[in-house]
Design a protein around this motif. Structure first.
Motif, PDB file in Angstrom:
ATOM      1  N   GLU B   7       0.823  -1.204   0.000  1.00 14.56           N
ATOM      2  CA  GLU B   7       0.000   0.000   0.000  1.00 14.56           C
ATOM      3  C   GLU B   7       0.864   1.264   0.000  1.00 14.56           C
ATOM      4  N   ALA B   8       1.982   1.216   0.734  1.00  8.83           N
ATOM      5  CA  ALA B   8       2.891   2.371   0.728  1.00  8.83           C
ATOM      6  C   ALA B   8       3.489   2.570  -0.664  1.00  8.83           C
ATOM      7  N   LEU B   9       3.835   1.471  -1.306  1.00 11.30           N
ATOM      8  CA  LEU B   9       4.370   1.589  -2.662  1.00 11.30           C
ATOM      9  C   LEU B   9       3.308   2.138  -3.614  1.00 11.30           C
ATOM     10  N   MET B  10       2.071   1.715  -3.419  1.00 12.89           N
ATOM     11  CA  MET B  10       1.012   2.209  -4.301  1.00 12.89           C
ATOM     12  C   MET B  10       0.817   3.713  -4.151  1.00 12.89           C
ATOM     13  N   ALA B  61      -3.245   4.155 -10.980  1.00 13.71           N
ATOM     14  CA  ALA B  61      -2.765   4.285  -9.597  1.00 13.71           C
ATOM     15  C   ALA B  61      -3.236   5.580  -8.914  1.00 13.71           C
ATOM     16  N   PRO B  62      -3.256   6.725  -9.612  1.00 10.23           N
ATOM     17  CA  PRO B  62      -3.724   7.941  -8.921  1.00 10.23           C
ATOM     18  C   PRO B  62      -5.152   7.840  -8.415  1.00 10.23           C
ATOM     19  N   ARG B  63      -5.941   6.932  -8.976  1.00 13.00           N
ATOM     20  CA  ARG B  63      -7.332   6.785  -8.542  1.00 13.00           C
ATOM     21  C   ARG B  63      -7.483   5.732  -7.451  1.00 13.00           C
ATOM     22  N   ALA B  68      -8.821  -1.004   0.437  1.00 14.49           N
ATOM     23  CA  ALA B  68      -8.722  -2.467   0.380  1.00 14.49           C
ATOM     24  C   ALA B  68      -7.261  -2.826   0.157  1.00 14.49           C
ATOM     25  N   LEU B  69      -6.962  -4.119   0.402  1.00 14.71           N
ATOM     26  CA  LEU B  69      -5.598  -4.578   0.143  1.00 14.71           C
ATOM     27  C   LEU B  69      -5.268  -4.409  -1.330  1.00 14.71           C
ATOM     28  N   PHE B  70      -4.005  -4.046  -1.600  1.00 13.20           N
ATOM     29  CA  PHE B  70      -3.585  -3.946  -3.002  1.00 13.20           C
ATOM     30  C   PHE B  70      -3.759  -5.293  -3.699  1.00 13.20           C
TER      31      PHE B  70
END
Lengths: 115, 180
Positions: B7-10, B61-63, B68-70
């Motif tokens: 999630e941090a990477l996302m 990704a910006p959206r 939820a979990l990636f």
């Protein structure tokens, strides 16, 4: 063939995991194909326009802007949605339907008593 | 190697960080290929599906919102793309006969296992796409029913029903007589 559910689970699981090496090779090809330039990301316009304005010192004063927008909206709604009310029609109604002279010259228009 | 959470990477990817994207993609590439192959039936389609899925992750990704979990979100993309592909072209397992036999076990065991593999591959190929997906998510990726249900866009109880039907259909196709 009379087998148990455990056996079914076992052969399904074995079948599902049998192509691990091939999957890794395919995954490596996929990752290699992603090494090139990536396409442009799709940004939502509403996510970014306040920050764009902030960087240019055009940041809106939100409370005042919201108040102005609200009052404007209410004004427009009242103006457009009020039925049978317009300046031209109301003035025409006054001219055509109200006889002001009787009010001016009648001494007592309510009781009809005259001196 | 970047040890940050998915999630941090996302969140970094959402800001256009290509390094974060290249750190996240290898974590799921093999599992995504396996899932897509199990649904599509062949590695060529799986490769295209996963490539498209990763590009969609990058582009959209910006959206993405960290609600939820990636993994669930990504698997759902892979699942939908694979399902669309099977709708265009029917499921066709190219390697139903299984891998070349391992020289270690005795020849009769190898032949029996190869025959089992061939039968189960054929039986799974005949399942409806959603039942096949349920089998793939449960046995292949070993996901919980709740997560698999989220990927398929259904409730956990509906997913369990789907799985029971798939297993029953497999038992019938493999002529297994016992119940659950």
């Amino acid at each position: 063939m009379n087998r148990t559910s455990d056996f079914l689970d076992e052969i399904i699981a074995r079948h599902m995991h049998r192509d691990g090496a091939a999957d890794e090779a395919t995954a490596a090809r996929v990752l290699k194909s992603l090494d090139g330039p990536l396409p442009r990301q799709r940004h939502s316009l509403f996510d970014h326009w306040p920050s764009l304005l902030l960087t240019r010192d055009f940041a809106p004063a939100w409370p005042r802007l919201a108040a102005l927008c609200g009052v404007t909206l209410i004004g427009c709604m009242v103006g457009f949605m009020t039925p049978n009310l317009s300046v031209r029609k109301s003035s025409a109604m006054v001219i055509a339907e109200v006889d002001g002279s009787s009010l001016v010259f009648d001494s007592d228009p309510i009781t009809g008593v005259r001196p | 190697m970047d040890e940050a959470s998915d999630e941090a990477l996302m969140l970094r990817i959402a800001r256009g960080d290509e390094r974060a994207f290249r750190a996240l993609a290898p974590r799921y590439a093999t599992r995504a290929v396996a899932l897509a192959r199990r649904i599509c039936g062949n590695p060529a389609d799986a490769e295209e599906v996963v490539q498209e899925a990763f590009l969609r992750v990058w582009v959209n990704a910006p959206r993405w919102r960290p609600e939820a979990l990636f993994r669930t979100w990504f698997y759902r993309i892979v699942f939908n793309l694979a399902l669309n592909r099977t709708r265009r072209a029917p499921f066709a397992p190219l390697e139903a006969a299984g891998d070349p036999p391992d020289p270690a076990p005795p020849a009769d065991q190898v032949m029996e296992r190869a025959e089992q593999d061939r039968l189960i591959a054929s039986a799974i190929a005949e399942l409806p796409a959603r039942q096949r997906s349920a089998i793939a998510l449960t046995y292949g990726d070993e996901l919980s029913n709740a997560e698999a249900a989220a990927i398929l866009g259904t409730s956990a109880s509906a997913f369990e029903t789907l799985l029971v039907r798939a297993r029953r259909a497999l038992r019938v196709k493999l002529r297994m007589d016992d119940g659950d």
